[in-house]
Enzyme design. Structure first.
Site, short mmCIF file in Angstrom:
data_model
loop_
_atom_site.label_atom_id
_atom_site.label_comp_id
_atom_site.label_asym_id
_atom_site.label_seq_id
_atom_site.Cartn_x
_atom_site.Cartn_y
_atom_site.Cartn_z
N GLY A 99 0.35 -5.39 0.42
CA GLY A 99 -0.61 -5.44 -0.69
C GLY A 99 0.01 -6.04 -1.94
O GLY A 99 -0.70 -6.63 -2.76
N GLU A 120 2.20 -5.79 7.46
CA GLU A 120 1.19 -4.85 7.98
C GLU A 120 1.18 -4.76 9.50
O GLU A 120 0.95 -3.71 10.08
CB GLU A 120 -0.21 -5.23 7.48
CG GLU A 120 -0.48 -4.93 6.02
CD GLU A 120 0.04 -6.00 5.06
OE1 GLU A 120 0.80 -6.88 5.49
OE2 GLU A 120 -0.33 -5.94 3.88
N GLU A 136 -0.37 -9.64 -1.52
CA GLU A 136 -1.79 -9.97 -1.62
C GLU A 136 -2.23 -9.98 -3.09
O GLU A 136 -3.02 -10.82 -3.52
CB GLU A 136 -2.62 -8.99 -0.81
CG GLU A 136 -2.42 -9.19 0.70
CD GLU A 136 -3.17 -8.17 1.53
OE1 GLU A 136 -2.86 -6.97 1.38
OE2 GLU A 136 -4.07 -8.56 2.28
N ALA A 180 0.85 -1.20 0.00
CA ALA A 180 0.00 0.00 0.00
C ALA A 180 0.88 1.25 0.00
O ALA A 180 2.03 1.20 0.45
CB ALA A 180 -0.88 -0.01 1.23
#
Ligand code: NAI
Length: 732
Positions: free
Chosen positions: A100, A137, A103, A61
């Site tokens: 991210g 995260e 992911e 992110a």
């Protein structure tokens, strides 16, 4: 942004473009959504490859977008659409796939990455030039909320996913392959290999490739596995909530269908996203970077100062600190001359240093050439080094002599650094021919492990000297923080206030157990008394004796007063009883033997405290945890403001980095200065004033000028404090 083009006839190649790490900003997400749509709608395209430009897949992110109004397509449906695609999508992972980024890769049907060959050297395996993958995260107070907590356990099993998600640990491509995150690794160009692979799987069924349709591998006793995981995480987390939420989310993956698991992931993320801890951890993420952009009151700055190359360094004094510093220098690839005058110490060091290096190498999976270190009993051996770090006894007369000798023996441009923890760097500089080449390099014990390095600039230190020490620290894997020269520099100066309050609390009725419990529940790995027992009570005693403070012959009221201020002789009295802490098996606690590690409550100590209070007419009162925290922490914070006011530290981030990396301040509370901001500066002032009224003989309980001025300026948020500090300096 994301660039789209068709390659090899039928492969849609999507390249993420957002330097430096291709973070998933709104425009990158939009670019991916558009490109995927184009690829899926183009009949000539039979398969898709997603990669990142400049050898980095995706760093996750875009943290700069946190706290702003959400714009652009959200990540979860974007990844869902990729996974649902009816053409194979291959992630070509170079550099890193983090957060991210991973992911996104988990939403693809195949994952390929690069890994250089494994090299065996002296029986130690080295792997270099490998991609790194992970879900970090949790280190920002969050969880991987774009399906990471739901897809990873389905792909690699619950235990391995729990480990990665709750620690935020990065793994190499080789480990990721072993774990089953990757389908394939290559030593060749990853994107070329991925394109060939994409061509080879064209038209194949994707039924077994969509991770969201997998079930987690069954486990015999899921409940006890999660109970154990929760216990482990809670004890390591020291009050941090994100690791706990990560366990809960993975549990949802193991027990619920995918869609419900995603709902749970979303709920948990919503709680974390708005938490003070996430704010603290994200602040700290930027604070760590800010300390690298150092400046000094004389105008020297990180971006205008040129560091000198350092290839060969020397360490003087091979005691506790010198050995650790030697190891850290060798690990950084420098050749080191290690000098120790005492033959026995030298002999011990020649055995201890290689074994410390070996242990470090095994842990880090690297090799060190032991012949990069030469040992000597003679200071002349340092004649050709670029930089010296002095770590002899904390004795000014001895250090003066060492600096005088170094100034004669070394090359004229050699940097002379001292590891002193409190002595005057300017005075040491004045003993040399080139005071501009003298700085403090204050490491923390054990020096090859602890991340913090205070780089202490003196009045005459040149910008190049500061830049060189800062850069060397970084090369040694340290977080280097530039601070000015004063007694105890930033960290120990603040610590002194904290320790004194802890002693006063004992006088007033607290016990070491009560004080330590409050601090450990706050998140410190050890309370102040357990920590003192570990470091050795004699260390501070020697300093107080040298300062003429530790005089236990004084009686009556004068026993508890020094230079007109309240003083507690408790630490001195304990040392006089031979209680130096763990090393003697007795201190604020008792241990089963000298060197024992498990602290047990000691009835002798409680009696001793009772007698002490009775002797001084102190009536013990009930002290609660709130008072312990406020007295110990607010006084430390107040000293931090004083340090900022004096320009000893350039900004609150410097102090916070020092406390998190050097003193065990819980990272999820952001550091002492961030904590003050969270608590509210007005409240800190109000409590300090109240305690000062109750203890007028403790002058430093009075709120510092800067703290008061910040409150008078409407308590601006921490990132605006520098403006107020600057205004103040310009008025001087
Ligand atoms: P130490 O007592 O373990 O080691 C000092 C070593 O210096 C001894 O081996 C001694 O034989 C040697 N030495 C003395 N005179 C010498 C000379 N002229 N030439 C070469 N070697 C000589 O002391 P420690 O704990 O390693 O402390 C060293 C310095 O580091 C002190 O200034 C101390 O304040 C500072 N420091 C200590 C920390 C700690 O936790 N121990 C933390 C941070 C700084």
């Amino acid at each position: 942004m994301a660039q789209y083009r068709r390659v090899s006839g039928s492969v849609g190649l999507i390249t993420l473009q957002n330097p430096p790490v291709n973070a998933l900003s709104a425009s990158v997400r939009q670019g991916i959504v558009d490109s995927v749509k184009r690829a899926l709608g183009d009949q000539k395209v039979k398969s898709v490859v997603i990669c990142g430009q400049n050898g980095v897949f995706c760093g996750g992110a875009d943290i700069r977008e946190f706290g702003r109004q959400m714009s652009g397509p959200p990540l979860v449906p974007m990844i869902h659409d990729i996974e649902a695609a009816n053409k194979p999508v291959v992630a070509a992972i170079e550099g890193s796939a983090l957060g991210g980024g991973l992911e996104l890769a988990l939403g693809c049907h195949y994952r390929i990455s690069h890994s250089k060959a494994v090299v065996y050297h002296c029986f130690i395996m080295t792997m270099s030039d490998q991609a790194k993958l992970g879900l970090p995260e949790v280190t920002l107070g969050l969880l991987p909320a774009a399906g990471g907590t739901q897809r990873l356990p389905r792909l690699i099993g619950v235990p391995a996913a729990l480990n990665l998600i709750t620690t935020g640990r990065h793994v190499t491509a080789a480990e990721a392959l072993q774990l089953g995150i990757l389908d394939h690794v290559t030593e060749h160009n990853t994107v070329d290999v991925a394109v060939k692979f994409a061509l080879s799987v064209t038209g194949e069924s994707l039924d077994g490739r969509r991770i969201s349709s997998f079930s987690c591998a069954p486990l015999s006793d899921l409940d006890s596995l999660f109970e154990e995981a929760m216990l482990k995480v809670r004890s390591a987390a020291r009050g941090a909530i994100a690791p706990v939420a990560c366990v809960q989310a993975v549990r949802a993956a193991a027990t619920l269908p995918y869609a419900q698991g995603m709902e749970r992931e979303k709920e948990l993320m919503a709680t974390l996203f708005h938490s003070g801890q996430a704010r603290a951890l994200q602040y700290f993420f930027f604070a760590q970077r800010a300390v690298g952009r150092w400046s000094t009151p004389s105008g020297a700055r990180w971006d205008t100062s040129q560091p000198r190359p350092v290839r060969k360094a020397a360490v003087i004094g091979l005691g506790t600190m010198g050995r650790g510093i030697t190891v850290a220098l060798a690990q950084a690839g420098l050749s080191v001359v290690a000098v120790e005058t005492h033959a026995k110490q030298l002999m011990e060091a020649t055995k201890a240093v290689p074994s410390m290096l070996k242990r470090g190498a095994v842990r880090g999976g690297t090799t060190i050439e032991p012949d990069s270190i030469t040992y000597s009993q003679n200071l002349q051996a340092v004649a050709d080094v670029d930089l010296v770090i002095e770590a002899v006894f904390e004795d000014m007369a001895l250090k003066e002599k060492v600096f005088q000798q170094l100034s004669i023996i070394c090359k004229p441009d050699t940097l002379l650094c001292t590891n002193t923890s409190s002595l005057d760097v300017d005075h040491l500089a004045s003993q040399t021919r080139h005071p501009e080449l003298v700085v403090g390099m204050h490491f923390f014990a054990p020096a090859h492990v602890m991340k913090l390095l205070e780089v202490v600039y003196g009045r005459r230190s040149s910008p190049a000297a500061v830049a060189t020490a800062m850069q060397l620290g970084k090369k040694m894997g340290k977080v280097s923080v530039a601070v000015g020269n004063c007694r105890g520099f930033a960290g120990n100066r603040m610590l002194k206030r904290y320790l004194e309050q802890a002693f006063f609390l004992l006088e007033e009725g607290a016990t070491p157990e009560l004080v330590d419990r409050a601090l450990e529940e706050f998140g410190f790995p050890m309370g102040v008394f357990r920590m003192s027992d570990l470091s050795g009570l004699d260390v501070g005693w020697r300093v107080r004796k040298a300062d003429g403070l530790a005089d236990t012959s004084l009686t009556g009221t004068s026993a508890r007063v020094r230079q007109g201020c309240r003083y507690s002789p408790l630490g001195d009295l304990l040392c006089e009883h031979g209680r130096f802490g763990q090393k003697t098996g007795r201190g604020w606690y008792q241990y089963d033997k000298p060197g024992g590690r498990v602290a047990k409550s000691d009835p002798w100590l409680h009696n001793f405290l009772d007698e002490y209070r009775a002797r001084h007419g102190l009536v013990p009162r009930c002290i609660d945890q709130q008072e312990v925290l406020e007295r110990c922490l607010f006084v430390l914070i107040n000293e931090g403001f004083q340090i900022l006011e004096e320009g000893i530290a350039a900004g609150p981030e410097d102090i916070d980095a020092i406390y998190v990396f050097g003193y065990g301040w819980p990272r999820h509370r952001g550091g002492p200065m961030f904590y003050a901001d969270m608590v509210g500066l007005e409240r800190v002032v109000e409590r300090l004033e109240r305690y000062h009224q109750a203890h007028p003989d403790v002058p430093y309980l009075q709120p510092s000028g800067l703290l008061r001025r910040l409150v008078a300026n409407g308590s601006p948020p921490i990132h605006k404090w520098r403006n107020v500090i600057k205004n103040r300096n310009s008025q001087l």
